[in-house]
Design a protein around this motif. Structure first.
Motif, PDB file in Angstrom:
ATOM      1  N   LEU A   1       0.734  -0.896   0.263  1.00  0.00           N
ATOM      2  CA  LEU A   1      -0.051  -0.073  -0.341  1.00  0.00           C
ATOM      3  C   LEU A   1       0.446   1.127   0.135  1.00  0.00           C
ATOM      4  CD1 LEU A   1      -2.606   1.626   0.101  1.00  0.00           C
ATOM      5  CD2 LEU A   1      -2.461   1.517   2.602  1.00  0.00           C
ATOM      6  N   ARG A   2       0.019   1.900  -1.003  1.00  0.00           N
ATOM      7  CA  ARG A   2       1.226   3.135  -0.682  1.00  0.00           C
ATOM      8  C   ARG A   2       0.287   4.424  -0.762  1.00  0.00           C
ATOM      9  NH1 ARG A   2       6.099   4.718  -5.440  1.00  0.00           N
ATOM     10  NH2 ARG A   2       4.800   5.118  -6.787  1.00  0.00           N
ATOM     11  N   LEU A   3       0.684   5.534  -0.305  1.00  0.00           N
ATOM     12  CA  LEU A   3      -0.178   6.670  -0.010  1.00  0.00           C
ATOM     13  C   LEU A   3       1.291   8.033  -0.850  1.00  0.00           C
ATOM     14  CD1 LEU A   3      -2.078   6.542   2.346  1.00  0.00           C
ATOM     15  CD2 LEU A   3      -2.569   5.991   0.347  1.00  0.00           C
ATOM     16  N   ILE A   4       0.267   8.881  -1.783  1.00  0.00           N
ATOM     17  CA  ILE A   4       1.392   9.549  -2.403  1.00  0.00           C
ATOM     18  C   ILE A   4       0.595  11.124  -2.339  1.00  0.00           C
ATOM     19  CG2 ILE A   4       3.221  10.803  -4.474  1.00  0.00           C
ATOM     20  CD1 ILE A   4       3.387   8.074  -4.988  1.00  0.00           C
ATOM     21  N   ARG A   5       1.483  12.461  -1.726  1.00  0.00           N
ATOM     22  CA  ARG A   5       0.682  13.484  -1.604  1.00  0.00           C
ATOM     23  C   ARG A   5       1.968  14.199  -2.796  1.00  0.00           C
ATOM     24  NH1 ARG A   5       1.967  18.352   1.256  1.00  0.00           N
ATOM     25  NH2 ARG A   5       3.261  16.883   2.247  1.00  0.00           N
ATOM     26  N   ASP A   6       0.528  14.456  -3.513  1.00  0.00           N
ATOM     27  CA  ASP A   6       1.029  15.794  -4.264  1.00  0.00           C
ATOM     28  C   ASP A   6      -0.496  16.689  -4.730  1.00  0.00           C
ATOM     29  OD1 ASP A   6       2.590  16.390  -6.033  1.00  0.00           O
ATOM     30  OD2 ASP A   6       2.208  15.621  -8.324  1.00  0.00           O
ATOM     31  N   THR A   7      -0.167  16.763  -5.830  1.00  0.00           N
ATOM     32  CA  THR A   7      -1.206  17.701  -6.721  1.00  0.00           C
ATOM     33  C   THR A   7      -3.208  17.095  -6.274  1.00  0.00           C
ATOM     34  OG1 THR A   7      -1.571  16.958  -8.956  1.00  0.00           O
ATOM     35  CG2 THR A   7      -0.621  19.164  -8.253  1.00  0.00           C
ATOM     36  N   ALA A   8      -2.746  15.651  -6.212  1.00  0.00           N
ATOM     37  CA  ALA A   8      -3.919  14.950  -5.249  1.00  0.00           C
ATOM     38  C   ALA A   8      -3.438  14.299  -4.699  1.00  0.00           C
ATOM     39  CB  ALA A   8      -4.430  14.431  -7.374  1.00  0.00           C
ATOM     40  N   LEU A   9      -4.144  13.118  -4.478  1.00  0.00           N
ATOM     41  CA  LEU A   9      -3.961  12.152  -3.504  1.00  0.00           C
ATOM     42  C   LEU A   9      -3.911  10.746  -3.502  1.00  0.00           C
ATOM     43  CD1 LEU A   9      -3.027  10.849  -0.117  1.00  0.00           C
ATOM     44  CD2 LEU A   9      -5.282  10.905   0.348  1.00  0.00           C
ATOM     45  N   ILE A  10      -2.603   9.718  -4.095  1.00  0.00           N
ATOM     46  CA  ILE A  10      -2.837   8.855  -4.913  1.00  0.00           C
ATOM     47  C   ILE A  10      -2.642   7.876  -3.831  1.00  0.00           C
ATOM     48  CG2 ILE A  10      -1.680   7.731  -6.270  1.00  0.00           C
ATOM     49  CD1 ILE A  10      -0.378  10.452  -7.459  1.00  0.00           C
ATOM     50  N   CYS A  11      -4.033   6.862  -4.191  1.00  0.00           N
ATOM     51  CA  CYS A  11      -3.768   5.514  -3.538  1.00  0.00           C
ATOM     52  C   CYS A  11      -3.436   4.439  -4.791  1.00  0.00           C
ATOM     53  CB  CYS A  11      -5.077   5.481  -3.087  1.00  0.00           C
ATOM     54  SG  CYS A  11      -5.290   6.818  -1.686  1.00  0.00           S
ATOM     55  N   GLU A  12      -2.333   4.002  -3.890  1.00  0.00           N
ATOM     56  CA  GLU A  12      -1.739   2.771  -5.283  1.00  0.00           C
ATOM     57  C   GLU A  12      -1.873   0.988  -4.333  1.00  0.00           C
ATOM     58  OE1 GLU A  12       1.614   4.771  -8.143  1.00  0.00           O
ATOM     59  OE2 GLU A  12       1.769   3.367  -5.866  1.00  0.00           O
ATOM     60  N   VAL A  13      -1.745  -0.054  -4.637  1.00  0.00           N
ATOM     61  CA  VAL A  13      -2.072  -1.129  -3.967  1.00  0.00           C
ATOM     62  C   VAL A  13      -2.033  -2.330  -5.042  1.00  0.00           C
ATOM     63  CG1 VAL A  13      -3.885  -2.562  -3.081  1.00  0.00           C
ATOM     64  CG2 VAL A  13      -4.132  -0.981  -2.169  1.00  0.00           C
TER      65      VAL A  13
END
Length: 821
Positions: A752-764
């Motif tokens: 599980l990875r969360l990235i905070r950029d211009t949007a919140l990106i959720c990756e599984v």
């Protein structure tokens, strides 16, 4: 000398007295074409029996060897020749033969008798021999203008053809030096007729030169091919000379017209610029036959509009070019770029309606000029304009403009030959104008197409800072198929693309658009660079098979030719690595913050369209703040230098990676490009950014159903640390659904990875390669709604495959949708 001549006897030296009255002209085929009456009496024939007869049939014996040699060399000869009388008895004559050459080099022979055996002379009714006719009588029968001169070059006799050609009488011609008369010059030679005469008298050789005469009121100026022959006395000494002239005016005009047209082919149409082409036509016109030239093009042509529609409306012209033998074109009334129209009943209007040129005298048009424009009438009177020609500029059945040719300094008015020349020049110029018009329209269309496809310069991406330039070619075919693109990818990554389609024009731009769209589509699938190029190569082959004539404007060597080059790169700001693959494209350049500038060692790969060959990808570490330079071959290929020198200039332009990218672009283009570039140029500069660790959170989760709650908890804690509590509700739902799908349908391990950029990106991610499938669950189904929920709550979502499995991702807006607390 003919009766009635006013020439005193003292002008007739003893050596000139004729020995007989026999004279004859033989053409190059050996046929008698003209003769004196005396020849008929001496041989016993009627004139009609001799004219048109082969001269050899009159011989009673072979010609002397010396005569045959001189005749073969086309030199004047003197010898004893035996002819046959009509009743059969021979006549031994002493003949003199003089060659006469026309403009084409053909040789006529003028034969005169200088002595005849007394026993062979015919007798008259009184039993006395006939008095030999004077040579003047023979000369008067010749159609060619001829004259006799003494050693001083004084004219002693002329024939009727000379009087007719010069328009002068004997008293104006006889006794005057060669080339002159009682009313000035009758012949002018560019090399000097006097010099030619001196050479004939000194060497005894025949001299041929070109001469000009003012002509008569009815004939106008004429051009003559003048042949000067030595006249020898009994002892062989040169006692004078004779001159024969052949009118070569038409041949001269044809040569002049051809020379002007040949020169015009080199001077008109050197560029694809409408104004320049019009000015070249005006310049050639004033250099050769006109004193003032105007070229007016239709305003619709200059604006690139459809000329077919303009033909049915009022024709509006714009003054495009004007040239004059006077400085500043003072004869002009309308300034350059001024617009106006021609009434239908005007001389130019008549020429436009007829579609062909017209020649006018000033007296024919003065009334119209005065009524339409008093200023024009004043100019005509002030500068003495006496004739002009109006010639439409037409090409491919369409009127493009009008050319006007005027004379005022040149005394002679325009003639039909001048009109033909003006029409031919205008026709050639019209083709170049039409080519330039079509090129301008095609260029504007291709440029508009290209501008709609290329990315907007102001676009922003969090992973990179970009600056770009696209420059079409200045010369040649113009707009080509060079393109670039910056494509956002999942996981805050970005794809950087540069391509170059072979060829120029609308077809190349359209092909570029198809490839650019295909790259965006394939990039949306999140393919690796080498896989994307493989799919793109297959697409090019398919385009080639389905539409070989419309693809890439490449050389016609059959199907399967090279269509395009391409470089595709993917930069990940989290890992700070860039993966690239190229298809026959120039190497990219990497400039790192420490000042190192190098060309990346990237496998070349085949050009798109060859098919069946693999593409290789390479991965490079790219420090934050580095500059990546992508470009097309038009930047480094130049006739002024080799590629290695251009690469050195590019390195120097990128040596300071901290400089603003826009400034770096300008610096690179300024040092590498010339004004006369023949290929399009694309330059794409990117300065890399990086996402710091505090903006990325990664967890490895056990593949157990109970871990879903833990995943929601971990996500909420991280969002609270990022002060994004307002997005926690949506994020929990998305994380829950994605982790549940990975545990239920995927393979461990689960990430599980969360990235905070211009949007919140959720990756599984998981280790399975099975792709997710969005379906709509029925009311009775207990499952199947997870991805539908993700799709409705996220801004966009998707999946990407990699070597260790797949990743399902979703981008969530940082501001929650209305209605969700």
């Amino acid at each position: 000398m003919a009766k009635g001549s006013a020439t005193p006897d003292r002008h007739r030296p003893p050596w000139r007295e004729p020995a007989s009255d026999a004279g004859v002209v033989v053409d190059p085929r050996g046929v008698v074409t003209a003769l004196s009456p005396g020849i008929c009496r001496l041989l016993g024939y009627e004139p009609q029996e001799l004219v048109g007869r082969a001269a050899a049939e009159l011989l009673a014996g072979p010609l002397p060897a010396a005569v045959r040699r001189s005749h073969a060399r086309r030199e004047a000869w003197h010898g004893r020749v035996t002819l046959r009388h009509r009743d059969g008895h021979p006549l031994a004559w002493t003949l003199r033969g003089r060659p006469l050459r026309d403009a084409t080099g053909e040789t006529y022979w003028f034969l005169t008798a200088e002595g005849v055996e007394p026993s062979g002379l015919p007798h008259d009714n009184d039993g006395e021999p006939d008095t030999p006719l004077l040579k003047q009588w023979a000369l008067d029968q010749l159609p060619l203008p001829m004259a006799l001169y003494d050693r001083r070059g004084v004219r002693l006799e002329v024939n009727t053809a000379m009087r007719r050609a010069s328009g002068r009488q004997d008293h104006e011609l006889l006794g005057w030096p060669i080339g002159e008369s009682g009313r000035g010059s009758i012949l002018l030679g560019p090399q000097g007729i006097g010099e030619a005469m001196t050479e004939v008298l000194r060497t005894g050789n025949t001299v041929t030169c070109e001469a000009y005469s003012p002509g008569t009121d009815t004939t106008g100026p004429r051009v003559w091919l003048l042949s000067l022959y030595p006249v020898r006395g009994p002892g062989g000494q040169v006692c004078g000379l004779s001159a024969a002239a052949v009118d070569t005016t038409e041949q001269y005009r044809a040569r002049r017209r051809l020379a002007v047209l040949n020169e015009a082919a080199l001077r008109i149409g050197t560029t694809l610029d409408l104004s320049r082409t019009a000015d070249e036509l005006a310049e050639v016109g004033t250099d050769h036959f006109a004193d003032f030239v105007l070229v007016d093009l239709l305003d619709s042509v200059l604006r690139g509009e459809d000329t077919a529609a303009a033909q049915h409306s009022l024709l509006v012209f714009r003054r495009t070019a004007q040239r004059s033998v006077l400085p500043g074109c003072p004869e002009s009334v309308v300034p350059l770029a001024g617009t106006y129209t021609y009434p239908e009943d005007s001389p130019p209007g008549h020429a436009l309606a007829a579609g062909r040129g017209a020649l006018h005298r000033a007296e024919d048009i003065t009334q119209w000029w005065a009524e339409s424009s008093p200023e024009r009438a004043r100019k005509i009177h002030e500068f003495g304009i006496h004739s002009f020609m109006a010639v439409p500029l037409r090409a491919r059945g369409v009127t493009l403009g009008l050319a006007l040719f005027f004379r005022h300094r040149t005394a002679a008015p325009f003639e039909e030959d001048d009109l033909r020349l003006a029409e031919e020049l205008s026709a050639r110029a019209a083709v170049h104008v039409d080519n330039a018009r079509r090129y301008g329209r095609e260029r504007a269309t291709a440029l508009a197409l290209q501008q709609t496809i290329l990315p907007h310069p102001a676009q922003h991406h969090p992973a990179v800072e970009t600056a770009s330039r696209y420059l079409p070619a200045h010369v040649g075919a113009g707009i080509g198929g060079d393109w670039f693109d910056v494509i956002p990818l999942s996981g805050a990554r970005v794809a950087l693309v540069v391509g170059d389609v072979v060829g120029h024009g609308i077809t190349a731009a359209a092909t570029m658009g198809r490839l650019c769209t295909a790259v965006r589509t394939l990039a949306d699938v999140d393919l690796a660079p080498d896989e994307l190029l493989t799919h793109l190569d297959d697409l090019v082959l398919l385009m080639d098979r389905n539409d070989p004539a419309g693809f890439a404007v490449r050389p016609d060597h059959g199907s399967g030719e090279v269509g395009a080059s391409c470089l595709y790169a993917v930069y990940d700001p989290v890992s700070r690595r860039c993966t690239m693959a190229r298809a026959g494209h120039p190497l990219p350049v990497l400039a790192t913050p420490d000042g190192t500038v190098r060309f990346l060692d990237l496998p070349a790969g085949p050009l798109l369209g060859l098919g069946g060959l693999p593409f290789e990808a390479a991965e490079f570490a790219v420090p934050e703040g580095s500059v990546l330079a992508f470009y097309t071959d038009g930047l480094i290929e130049s006739p002024a230098r080799d590629v290695d020198a251009s690469c050195d200039l590019l390195r120097a332009a990128l040596a300071d990676p901290g400089r603003p990218l826009e400034e770096t672009c300008d610096r690179a283009l300024g040092s590498l490009l010339s004004e006369a570039r023949t290929d399009d140029v694309v330059l794409l500069l990117t300065r890399t950014r990086a996402l710091s660790g505090d903006r990325v959170a990664t967890w490895e989760l056990p593949s157990e159903p109970s871990v879903v709650a833990l995943a929601r908890e971990l996500a909420c804690e991280r969002l609270a640390a990022w002060h994004l509590e307002h997005t926690a509700f949506i994020a929990e739902l998305v994380v829950s659904e994605l982790v549940t799908n990975a545990i239920r349908y995927g393979s461990p391990p689960v990430h599980l990875r969360l990235i905070r950029d211009t949007a919140l990106i959720c990756e599984v991610g998981d280790a399975s390669s099975t792709a997710p499938h969005l379906r709509r669950a029925r009311l009775s189904d207990e499952g199947g709604r997870g991805l539908l929920i993700v799709a409705q709550l996220s801004r966009r979502w998707g999946s990407r495959h990699h070597r260790s499995g797949k990743t399902i991702w979703a981008e969530l807006p940082l501001t929650p949708p209305l209605g969700i607390a």
